[in-house]
Scaffold this active site. Structure first.
Site, PDB file in Angstrom:
ATOM      1  N   CYS A 121      68.615  47.423   1.449  1.00  0.00           N
ATOM      2  CA  CYS A 121      69.964  47.830   1.047  1.00  0.00           C
ATOM      3  C   CYS A 121      70.044  48.192  -0.440  1.00  0.00           C
ATOM      4  O   CYS A 121      69.541  47.483  -1.288  1.00  0.00           O
ATOM      5  CB  CYS A 121      71.012  46.763   1.308  1.00  0.00           C
ATOM      6  SG  CYS A 121      71.190  46.321   3.010  1.00  0.00           S
ATOM      7  N   ARG A 166      63.436  51.320  -1.396  1.00  0.00           N
ATOM      8  CA  ARG A 166      63.682  49.916  -1.050  1.00  0.00           C
ATOM      9  C   ARG A 166      63.630  49.690   0.455  1.00  0.00           C
ATOM     10  O   ARG A 166      63.529  48.548   0.907  1.00  0.00           O
ATOM     11  CB  ARG A 166      65.069  49.493  -1.561  1.00  0.00           C
ATOM     12  CG  ARG A 166      65.206  49.595  -3.058  1.00  0.00           C
ATOM     13  CD  ARG A 166      66.660  49.500  -3.465  1.00  0.00           C
ATOM     14  NE  ARG A 166      67.158  48.144  -3.377  1.00  0.00           N
ATOM     15  CZ  ARG A 166      67.142  47.279  -4.363  1.00  0.00           C
ATOM     16  NH1 ARG A 166      66.648  47.627  -5.527  1.00  0.00           N
ATOM     17  NH2 ARG A 166      67.633  46.073  -4.222  1.00  0.00           N
ATOM     18  N   TRP A 202      69.729  48.399   5.364  1.00  0.00           N
ATOM     19  CA  TRP A 202      68.579  47.907   6.118  1.00  0.00           C
ATOM     20  C   TRP A 202      69.158  46.852   7.048  1.00  0.00           C
ATOM     21  O   TRP A 202      69.607  45.804   6.602  1.00  0.00           O
ATOM     22  CB  TRP A 202      67.561  47.309   5.153  1.00  0.00           C
ATOM     23  CG  TRP A 202      66.223  47.032   5.749  1.00  0.00           C
ATOM     24  CD1 TRP A 202      65.187  47.916   5.897  1.00  0.00           C
ATOM     25  CD2 TRP A 202      65.745  45.772   6.240  1.00  0.00           C
ATOM     26  NE1 TRP A 202      64.107  47.287   6.464  1.00  0.00           N
ATOM     27  CE2 TRP A 202      64.420  45.967   6.687  1.00  0.00           C
ATOM     28  CE3 TRP A 202      66.299  44.496   6.367  1.00  0.00           C
ATOM     29  CZ2 TRP A 202      63.638  44.960   7.236  1.00  0.00           C
ATOM     30  CZ3 TRP A 202      65.533  43.490   6.922  1.00  0.00           C
ATOM     31  CH2 TRP A 202      64.219  43.718   7.343  1.00  0.00           C
ATOM     32  N   ASN A 239      75.397  44.582  -0.103  1.00  0.00           N
ATOM     33  CA  ASN A 239      73.983  44.260   0.095  1.00  0.00           C
ATOM     34  C   ASN A 239      73.886  42.746   0.126  1.00  0.00           C
ATOM     35  O   ASN A 239      74.415  42.091  -0.763  1.00  0.00           O
ATOM     36  CB  ASN A 239      73.188  44.850  -1.091  1.00  0.00           C
ATOM     37  CG  ASN A 239      71.764  44.352  -1.164  1.00  0.00           C
ATOM     38  OD1 ASN A 239      71.251  43.777  -0.211  1.00  0.00           O
ATOM     39  ND2 ASN A 239      71.105  44.581  -2.290  1.00  0.00           N
ATOM     40  N   GLY A 240      73.246  42.191   1.146  1.00  0.00           N
ATOM     41  CA  GLY A 240      73.098  40.740   1.234  1.00  0.00           C
ATOM     42  C   GLY A 240      73.509  40.249   2.607  1.00  0.00           C
ATOM     43  O   GLY A 240      73.660  41.041   3.538  1.00  0.00           O
ATOM     44  N   GLU A 271      44.320  41.409   2.073  1.00  0.00           N
ATOM     45  CA  GLU A 271      45.150  42.466   1.485  1.00  0.00           C
ATOM     46  C   GLU A 271      44.831  43.824   2.122  1.00  0.00           C
ATOM     47  O   GLU A 271      45.745  44.606   2.421  1.00  0.00           O
ATOM     48  CB  GLU A 271      44.935  42.493  -0.042  1.00  0.00           C
ATOM     49  CG  GLU A 271      45.644  43.599  -0.790  1.00  0.00           C
ATOM     50  CD  GLU A 271      47.162  43.636  -0.583  1.00  0.00           C
ATOM     51  OE1 GLU A 271      47.734  42.690  -0.020  1.00  0.00           O
ATOM     52  OE2 GLU A 271      47.763  44.646  -0.972  1.00  0.00           O
ATOM     53  N   LYS A 320      47.529  46.159   4.052  1.00  0.00           N
ATOM     54  CA  LYS A 320      47.787  47.571   3.694  1.00  0.00           C
ATOM     55  C   LYS A 320      47.681  48.448   4.935  1.00  0.00           C
ATOM     56  O   LYS A 320      48.535  49.282   5.198  1.00  0.00           O
ATOM     57  CB  LYS A 320      46.765  48.084   2.660  1.00  0.00           C
ATOM     58  CG  LYS A 320      46.942  47.703   1.236  1.00  0.00           C
ATOM     59  CD  LYS A 320      48.172  48.192   0.569  1.00  0.00           C
ATOM     60  CE  LYS A 320      49.352  47.305   0.826  1.00  0.00           C
ATOM     61  NZ  LYS A 320      49.577  46.154   0.020  1.00  0.00           N
ATOM     62  N   GLU A 330      50.545  47.746   7.651  1.00  0.00           N
ATOM     63  CA  GLU A 330      51.943  48.053   7.320  1.00  0.00           C
ATOM     64  C   GLU A 330      52.225  49.547   7.272  1.00  0.00           C
ATOM     65  O   GLU A 330      53.348  49.964   7.537  1.00  0.00           O
ATOM     66  CB  GLU A 330      52.401  47.357   6.035  1.00  0.00           C
ATOM     67  CG  GLU A 330      51.868  47.913   4.743  1.00  0.00           C
ATOM     68  CD  GLU A 330      52.426  47.214   3.514  1.00  0.00           C
ATOM     69  OE1 GLU A 330      53.611  46.861   3.490  1.00  0.00           O
ATOM     70  OE2 GLU A 330      51.657  47.027   2.552  1.00  0.00           O
ATOM     71  N   HIS A 336      34.448  31.322  15.591  1.00  0.00           N
ATOM     72  CA  HIS A 336      35.286  30.229  16.103  1.00  0.00           C
ATOM     73  C   HIS A 336      36.454  30.754  16.925  1.00  0.00           C
ATOM     74  O   HIS A 336      37.424  30.034  17.132  1.00  0.00           O
ATOM     75  CB  HIS A 336      35.776  29.366  14.934  1.00  0.00           C
ATOM     76  CG  HIS A 336      34.651  28.724  14.195  1.00  0.00           C
ATOM     77  ND1 HIS A 336      33.883  27.698  14.727  1.00  0.00           N
ATOM     78  CD2 HIS A 336      34.100  29.004  12.985  1.00  0.00           C
ATOM     79  CE1 HIS A 336      32.942  27.348  13.865  1.00  0.00           C
ATOM     80  NE2 HIS A 336      33.049  28.137  12.803  1.00  0.00           N
ATOM     81  N   LYS A 374      61.138  47.706   0.572  1.00  0.00           N
ATOM     82  CA  LYS A 374      60.346  47.454  -0.637  1.00  0.00           C
ATOM     83  C   LYS A 374      60.734  46.121  -1.262  1.00  0.00           C
ATOM     84  O   LYS A 374      59.902  45.348  -1.679  1.00  0.00           O
ATOM     85  CB  LYS A 374      60.583  48.593  -1.634  1.00  0.00           C
ATOM     86  CG  LYS A 374      59.831  48.432  -2.945  1.00  0.00           C
ATOM     87  CD  LYS A 374      58.345  48.557  -2.716  1.00  0.00           C
ATOM     88  CE  LYS A 374      57.533  48.388  -3.991  1.00  0.00           C
ATOM     89  NZ  LYS A 374      56.112  48.154  -3.665  1.00  0.00           N
TER      90      LYS A 374
HETATM   91  O1  M6R Z   1      58.365  42.090  -4.697  1.00  0.00           O
HETATM   92  P1  M6R Z   1      57.431  41.059  -4.150  1.00  0.00           P
HETATM   93  O2  M6R Z   1      56.079  41.131  -4.763  1.00  0.00           O
HETATM   94  O3  M6R Z   1      57.990  39.672  -4.228  1.00  0.00           O
HETATM   95  O4  M6R Z   1      57.278  41.410  -2.626  1.00  0.00           O
HETATM   96  C1  M6R Z   1      56.559  40.584  -1.759  1.00  0.00           C
HETATM   97  C2  M6R Z   1      56.205  41.294  -0.488  1.00  0.00           C
HETATM   98  O5  M6R Z   1      57.367  41.654   0.209  1.00  0.00           O
HETATM   99  C3  M6R Z   1      55.368  42.551  -0.753  1.00  0.00           C
HETATM  100  O6  M6R Z   1      54.230  42.251  -1.488  1.00  0.00           O
HETATM  101  C4  M6R Z   1      54.950  43.201   0.594  1.00  0.00           C
HETATM  102  O7  M6R Z   1      54.067  42.366   1.266  1.00  0.00           O
HETATM  103  C5  M6R Z   1      54.336  44.572   0.320  1.00  0.00           C
HETATM  104  N1  M6R Z   1      55.113  45.587   0.961  1.00  0.00           N
HETATM  105  C6  M6R Z   1      52.983  44.745   0.867  1.00  0.00           C
HETATM  106  O8  M6R Z   1      52.478  46.004   0.551  1.00  0.00           O
END
Ligand code: M6R
Length: 600
Positions: free
Chosen positions: A2, A27, A73, A99-100, A477, A481, A484, A500, A595
């Site tokens: 949002c 965002r 969102w 927003n919230g 990580e 990537k 997502e 395991h 975001k």
């Molecule tokens: O803004 P932040 O670093 O606190 O965000 C945390 C996660 O939401 C963020 O790292 C998310 O996992 C990314 N989209 C991954 O690419």
């Protein structure tokens, strides 16, 4: 997640709002809308989908100089035109964006609005209906707005207009981000400065529990008790070009390419007068005073925290625990006697991390926030801040913030080690400079990464990443990537853990990407690769120069063994990017994701 914009002044507001919303697209959102007010009343335009879809339905003939806009969102109610903001009160007099999450909206509906017919499934509509209700009871708009805010439980950033007053815009904030922006003959509100950089770089921070009365000449901040608050504006140190893609097809690719530059900027920002790297002494004193550090973060930032733990423990010999914020809030571990908290968050707005900070502040524990956004909520509410200096990260998939977080954690670990008399046997400035150079070489290897993505990931429905020691953390990580942005089911595993259970998932042709950058586990990870190959896997080994073996698909130029995570992640970021691109995915705005995750 949002985004809000609002403008009152003299220019035609539609384009300012739409451009502002475009800057907030990063965002994450699923619908958008604007409302503008002129002598003929309020005109609301809202649409499911992208801002481009909204643009198509905005009537170009409507001219107005006051308006509000929103990207939604979905939390309460599906993404749809009806649930999109702005929402209006029953008579249409009040129009509002939010927003919230209003936690007590059902109770408010029941206790105050039993006779009102609601049009949407949102929690937001309660706010605007309450304002109207209180005005009907005899309050002024300002009083009704304040009265409504005092009843809300939860998080909100709100902007509201009153059809009977073209001269005033009302806004408020609690837990969700909102700034007021100042101009000559106009004023604005926005979820972040980027949205309004088009018209001003002068902003005023708003604190939780404050409301703002905005006219074209004044921004008046008040507490909910009606006391006026004076606060100096600050200059947003953002260059409009920082938030443009330039010639890049996607922000993600631009941000991957920015990593060498960001690493060099971090060296420069944290350099002392002797050319060494250092951290504010007050922060180091807190680190030395603690008997245990607790790193709290989410997603990519959590993965950076895992690498940070290893650096701090091995260099500074201080025990570190790393926790997922959303778990920590509800399942707090037994804390040591003198804990120090380290919050890692690119945005500084992540609600899960913030919920923990609120708890640890209540317990009286000190906290440091490592963030990319000065003035963000986590930065303001912690005792200390370490900045990433990575520049705005727009793509939902975090890339340059991850490597910046690790670089800053490395500087923190090295400075704490030095303060304890544990000098490192290498020069961190020099090693980080080498890292930046190697990052550059890796960014130039796009064609190889595109080929890997094409060969391994074009048709697959899943992919495994395996590594040992720090490579395991980077695999987590790399898998995040890939999943997502490409929607390929991807998981990172410790190489030794496969047998395991997970090895049962390996079939003929299953892609397994293995990292081999650590000498002490090189033989073991290669053994794990053999195990999966024996079960039909299609292996792609990415190793470090000096440790390479026959058949490795890519060899990374060598960097200091403790800093490999800063470079080994780059090929994984690029592979994820090209996999998503070839699958026709929306790289910068993956489905279901935001975001800045500002709801718990
Ligand atoms: O803004 P932040 O670093 O606190 O965000 C945390 C996660 O939401 C963020 O790292 C998310 O996992 C990314 N989209 C991954 O690419």
């Amino acid at each position: 997640m949002c985004g809000i914009v609002g403008y009152i002044g003299y220019q035609d507001v539609k384009e300012i709002l739409l451009r502002g919303l475009e800057k907030l697209e990063y965002r994450g959102y699923d619908s958008a809308g604007i409302a503008v007010l002129n002598e003929n009343g309020v005109h609301v335009f809202k649409e499911k989908g992208r801002i481009a879809d909204l643009r198509r339905i905005v009537d170009p003939n409507v001219k107005a100089t006051i308006g509000i806009g929103h990207t939604r969102w979905a939390t309460h109610g599906a993404p749809s035109r009806v649930n999109a903001h702005p929402h209006q009160s029953a008579s249409g007099r009040f129009t509002l964006v939010h927003n919230g999450v209003i936690e007590n909206y059902e109770m408010l509906k029941r206790d105050y609005l039993a006779d009102v017919e609601f049009r949407s499934d949102t929690d937001t509509e309660v706010i605007v209906q309450l304002v109207e209700q209180f005005v009907r009871d005899g309050l002024t708009t300002e009083e009704a707005f304040r009265q409504t805010l005092s009843l809300l439980k939860g998080s909100y950033a709100i902007a509201m207009i009153d059809a009977e007053n073209e001269e005033t815009l009302y806004a408020a904030k609690n837990k969700s981000p909102l700034l007021a922006g100042l101009g000559d003959g106009f004023n604005v509100v926005a979820s972040d400065a980027m949205a309004m950089l088009q018209v001003t770089n002068q902003f005023v921070e708003l604190m939780d529990g404050e409301m703002v009365i905005v006219t074209s000449e004044n921004v008046t901040i008040q507490t909910l008790n009606g006391e006026t608050v004076e606060r100096k504006p600050f200059t947003a140190e953002l260059d409009a070009s920082d938030i443009e893609k330039g010639t890049y097809p996607h922000y993600m690719l631009k941000e991957i390419d920015e990593q060498p530059f960001v690493t060099r900027r971090i060296i420069q920002k944290y350099q002392d007068e002797h050319g060494g790297l250092t951290i504010d002494q007050a922060i180091i004193n807190e680190v030395l005073n603690a008997d245990r550090l607790y790193i709290v973060a989410c997603g990519t930032s959590y993965h950076a925290g895992l690498v940070g733990k290893q650096l701090i423990e091995s260099w500074a010999k201080i025990p570190v625990e790393v926790h997922i914020a959303s778990e920590f809030s509800y399942n707090m571990p037994l804390l040591s006697e003198k804990p120090l908290f380290l919050f890692i968050s690119q945005s500084g707005e992540t609600a899960d991390s913030r919920a923990v900070l609120v708890q640890t502040n209540k317990l009286g524990h000190k906290a440091i926030t490592i963030t990319n956004v000065p003035g963000s909520t986590l930065s303001r509410e912690a005792d200390y801040t370490l900045l990433l200096h990575a520049g705005p990260e727009i793509a939902v998939a975090s890339t340059k913030a991850y490597t910046a977080q690790i670089a800053v954690l490395a500087i923190l670990a090295a400075t704490a080690a030095k303060a304890k008399g544990l000098e490192l046997d290498f020069d961190l400035t020099k090693e980080l400079a080498i890292v930046a150079n190697v990052m550059e070489m890796l960014c130039d290897a796009k064609e190889e990464m595109e080929n890997i993505a094409r060969d391994y990931l074009t048709l697959t429905r899943n992919c495994f990443f395996i590594g040992r020691a720090v490579d395991y953390y980077v695999c987590l990580e790399g898998a995040l990537k890939l999943k997502e942005i490409s929607y390929i089911q991807a998981e990172g595993f410790a190489g030794g853990e496969l047998k395991h259970g997970t090895i049962a998932l390996i079939e003929d042709g299953t892609p397994v990407i293995a990292l081999a950058t650590q000498e002490h586990v090189n033989l073991s990870i290669r053994g794990n690769v053999k195990e999966v190959v024996a079960r039909g896997a299609n292996p792609c080994v990415i190793s470090m120069r000096g440790l390479e073996g026959d058949g490795d698909r890519f060899v990374i130029p060598a960097v200091h063994p403790d800093l490999t995570s800063l470079v080994s992640v780059v090929p994984l970021q690029l592979i994820a990017y090209y996999a998503a691109l070839h699958r026709g995915c929306d790289v910068d705005k993956p489905r279901n994701l935001a975001k800045s995750v500002t709801v718990e």
